[in-house]
Design a protein around this motif. Structure first.
Motif, short mmCIF file in Angstrom:
data_model
loop_
_atom_site.label_atom_id
_atom_site.label_comp_id
_atom_site.label_asym_id
_atom_site.label_seq_id
_atom_site.Cartn_x
_atom_site.Cartn_y
_atom_site.Cartn_z
N SER A 1 -4.20 4.50 -7.82
CA SER A 1 -5.48 3.74 -7.48
C SER A 1 -4.74 2.56 -6.76
N ILE A 2 -5.94 2.01 -5.78
CA ILE A 2 -5.32 0.65 -5.25
C ILE A 2 -6.66 -0.30 -5.43
N THR B 1 -7.62 -4.06 -3.64
CA THR B 1 -7.33 -5.07 -2.65
C THR B 1 -8.07 -6.55 -3.15
N THR C 1 1.93 -2.02 5.50
CA THR C 1 1.79 -2.85 4.52
C THR C 1 2.71 -4.14 4.61
N VAL D 1 -2.86 -7.28 -3.12
CA VAL D 1 -2.88 -5.86 -3.35
C VAL D 1 -2.34 -5.68 -4.76
N LEU E 1 -0.55 3.90 0.61
CA LEU E 1 0.38 4.80 -0.02
C LEU E 1 0.55 6.08 0.61
N THR F 1 1.95 -1.11 -13.05
CA THR F 1 1.47 -1.45 -11.81
C THR F 1 2.37 -2.18 -10.96
N SER G 1 2.33 -4.82 -7.25
CA SER G 1 1.31 -5.69 -6.48
C SER G 1 2.01 -6.36 -5.29
N LYS H 1 -11.71 -1.01 -3.58
CA LYS H 1 -10.91 -0.46 -4.85
C LYS H 1 -11.23 1.13 -4.58
N PHE I 1 -1.40 -2.00 -7.16
CA PHE I 1 -1.52 -0.62 -7.06
C PHE I 1 -0.78 0.05 -8.26
#
Length: 212
Positions: A119-120, A122, A18, A87, A136, A74, A76, A180, A89
């Protein structure tokens, strides 16, 4: 609320790292040497990364320098002078000793399975980064015991990978641009209580953490 972390530019072997940084090219009549991408920025937010908070409004940090998060909050990442989010997440829940559903499930090797529902999402801008995937992976997590000692081993194990079915876990190769996904992360930890730390692979100088 959000905080900002500057990430180092060391790049490990994993393709699903990442590190989010745009490559810049110069415009000139004469050939120009390729410029190194700028240092990417990681931001932990509860909204959009449009403005920087004042010191009194900044997110809480642990003594380890990580943003303290709770399930449902959240985080990001963004990059560039215009702070384009790449991103977002969320860790929605943390379950200790969750039952396994895999056909060949085995007991935890280190003591306990901790299952994260995540949950992710982008954005298309992720495609412009040097490494256009976010992950992750269990390899990106650390466990800190209640006495403050960080566990030396990996939170991934053969047992953790076999605990859930493929359809339940997050994609093992990470998430690409404009995607997603939702799924589970299974961590193999040595104690039923403590703190989980997520540090994106690639040399982050900070991260996020959740106590459970």
């Amino acid at each position: 609320m959000r905080g900002i972390i500057r990430m180092k530019k060391s790049l490990p072997w994993l393709a699903l790292i990442t590190v989010l940084g745009f490559s810049l090219t110069g415009c000139s009549k004469a050939p120009e040497a390729a410029q190194a991408p700028p240092a990417p920025v990681v931001e932990s937010i509860a909204g959009t990364p449009s403005t920087s908070p004042s010191p009194s409004e900044g997110p809480k940090k642990s003594p380890r320098g990580n943003f303290i998060k709770a399930p449902g909050e959240t985080g990001s990442m963004w990059t560039g002078a215009d702070k384009k989010t790449t991103v977002v997440f969320t860790i929605h829940s943390i379950t200790v000793d969750a039952p396994c559903t895999g056909a060949y499930a085995q007991p935890a090797e280190k003591g306990h399975f901790v299952v994260l529902d995540a949950s992710i999402e982008t954005t298309p801008e992720l495609a412009e980064s040097s490494f256009a995937r976010f992950d992750l992976s269990p390899h990106s997590w650390q466990f800190v015991g209640e006495n403050g000692t960080t566990f030396n081993g990996s939170l991934a194990s053969g047992a953790s990978y076999g605990c859930m079915t493929d359809s339940e876990i997050l994609p093992i190769n990470g998430v690409g641009p404009a995607e997603k996904v939702t799924g589970k992360i299974v961590l193999d930890v040595p104690a039923a209580t403590g703190t989980l730390v997520f540090k994106p692979l690639g040399g982050s100088v900070g991260g996020w953490e959740w106590s459970f």
